[in-house]
Scaffold this motif. Structure first.
Motif, PDB file in Angstrom:
ATOM      1  N   UNK A 131       0.830  -1.206   0.000  1.00  0.00           N
ATOM      2  CA  UNK A 131       0.000   0.000   0.000  1.00  0.00           C
ATOM      3  C   UNK A 131       0.866   1.260   0.000  1.00  0.00           C
ATOM      4  N   UNK A 132       1.912   1.267   0.816  1.00  0.00           N
ATOM      5  CA  UNK A 132       2.764   2.457   0.892  1.00  0.00           C
ATOM      6  C   UNK A 132       3.498   2.697  -0.422  1.00  0.00           C
ATOM      7  N   UNK A 133       4.102   1.652  -0.969  1.00  0.00           N
ATOM      8  CA  UNK A 133       4.834   1.823  -2.218  1.00  0.00           C
ATOM      9  C   UNK A 133       3.885   2.184  -3.364  1.00  0.00           C
ATOM     10  N   UNK A 134       2.719   1.547  -3.381  1.00  0.00           N
ATOM     11  CA  UNK A 134       1.742   1.855  -4.422  1.00  0.00           C
ATOM     12  C   UNK A 134       1.253   3.287  -4.342  1.00  0.00           C
ATOM     13  N   UNK A 135       1.017   3.778  -3.121  1.00  0.00           N
ATOM     14  CA  UNK A 135       0.568   5.161  -2.947  1.00  0.00           C
ATOM     15  C   UNK A 135       1.635   6.141  -3.416  1.00  0.00           C
ATOM     16  N   UNK A 136       2.912   5.811  -3.152  1.00  0.00           N
ATOM     17  CA  UNK A 136       4.010   6.685  -3.607  1.00  0.00           C
ATOM     18  C   UNK A 136       4.108   6.703  -5.129  1.00  0.00           C
ATOM     19  N   UNK A 137       3.873   5.564  -5.779  1.00  0.00           N
ATOM     20  CA  UNK A 137       3.938   5.502  -7.234  1.00  0.00           C
ATOM     21  C   UNK A 137       2.817   6.311  -7.877  1.00  0.00           C
ATOM     22  N   UNK A 138       1.639   6.286  -7.248  1.00  0.00           N
ATOM     23  CA  UNK A 138       0.489   6.996  -7.818  1.00  0.00           C
ATOM     24  C   UNK A 138       0.438   8.460  -7.420  1.00  0.00           C
ATOM     25  N   UNK A 139       1.105   8.803  -6.313  1.00  0.00           N
ATOM     26  CA  UNK A 139       1.036  10.172  -5.805  1.00  0.00           C
ATOM     27  C   UNK A 139       2.458  10.668  -5.525  1.00  0.00           C
ATOM     28  N   UNK A 140       3.118  11.268  -6.497  1.00  0.00           N
ATOM     29  CA  UNK A 140       4.502  11.729  -6.323  1.00  0.00           C
ATOM     30  C   UNK A 140       4.696  12.682  -5.146  1.00  0.00           C
TER      31      UNK A 140
END
Length: 247
Positions: A131-140
């Motif tokens: 979830x954390x890595x995915x959120x970072x990928x979608x939200x710079x």
């Protein structure tokens, strides 16, 4: 019911995706995430689960697979390491609203670099690595915020190493007490035992006890064990002055 270190740990299957949920409110109030859009917070908490831990429970061990970072909802979480002799050294204590081990979610080896333990009755939200890595990928913007935070902590650790190598024992202890007073006021409670504090400051426990006794005799401080009152802060600030930096 789950068992950690032989002790029962209560898992609460809470809905974390609701903008009005407890997790959303805690995330929004977290200093690291202040001002982040709701969709970012929702992405972070999409599969989060709340866990309850009793005092002394181990949340994860150094070397365990780093599957989750933790958001402290109640109580506190200590992170520590053990030296070659088996003695523990507490590195930091995380309180309500702080993230624990978020940096481990990006380490290439995928392992926790320290052990985490509950202090008192503690509740944490487990936010998955995915979830954390995915959120970072979608939200710079979130990725930049985390990078800024990690960079600042690295800078602080560099300053600490420099201070430990250039200061003496009274200066280190004075700087520590002054920093605690800035957070707690003149009546302070040490977050760790004196033995662990001595190890943290890189001095011998006997030296720490001698300095405290000397300062009590001078009327600078008063107390014992983990509870202390700073009665004369000026000489302590003078000793701690070299630790201050312009930025």
């Amino acid at each position: 019911m789950t068992f950690i270190n032989g002790a029962p740990v209560q898992r609460e299957d809470a809905v974390a995706s609701s903008p009005c949920g407890a997790l959303q409110e805690l995330l929004a109030a977290t200093r690291l995430l202040a001002g982040m859009p709701r969709e970012v917070l929702a992405a972070l908490g999409g599969d989060a689960v709340r866990w309850r831990h009793a005092d002394g429970d181990t949340l994860f061990f150094e070397g365990d697979e780093a599957r989750h970072c933790l958001l402290v909802a109640q109580g506190a979480v200590e992170v520590l390491r053990y030296d070659a002799a088996g003695d523990e050294r507490m590195l930091h204590c995380f309180e309500v609203g702080q993230l624990v081990a978020e940096a481990a979610m990006f380490m290439p080896h995928g392992l926790y670099p320290m052990t985490a333990r509950a202090r008192g009755g503690t509740q944490v939200w487990r936010i998955s690595r995915r979830a954390l890595r995915g959120a970072c990928e979608r939200h710079p913007a979130l990725a930049l915020r985390l990078l800024e935070s990690l960079s600042l902590r690295l800078y602080q650790r560099v300053n600490e190493v420099d201070w430990l190598t250039s200061s003496n024992a009274p200066q280190r202890l004075a700087a520590y007490l002054v920093s605690q007073a800035e957070r707690q006021g003149l009546d302070i409670q040490l977050p760790t035992s004196q033995r662990h504090l001595a190890a943290h400051l890189g001095i011998r426990a006997e030296t720490l006890n001698r300095i405290l006794a000397e300062w009590q005799g001078k009327g600078w401080i008063r107390g014992g064990r983990r509870l202390w009152c700073l009665q004369d802060v000026a000489p302590l600030r003078a000793l701690a002055a070299p630790a201050a930096r312009a930025f």
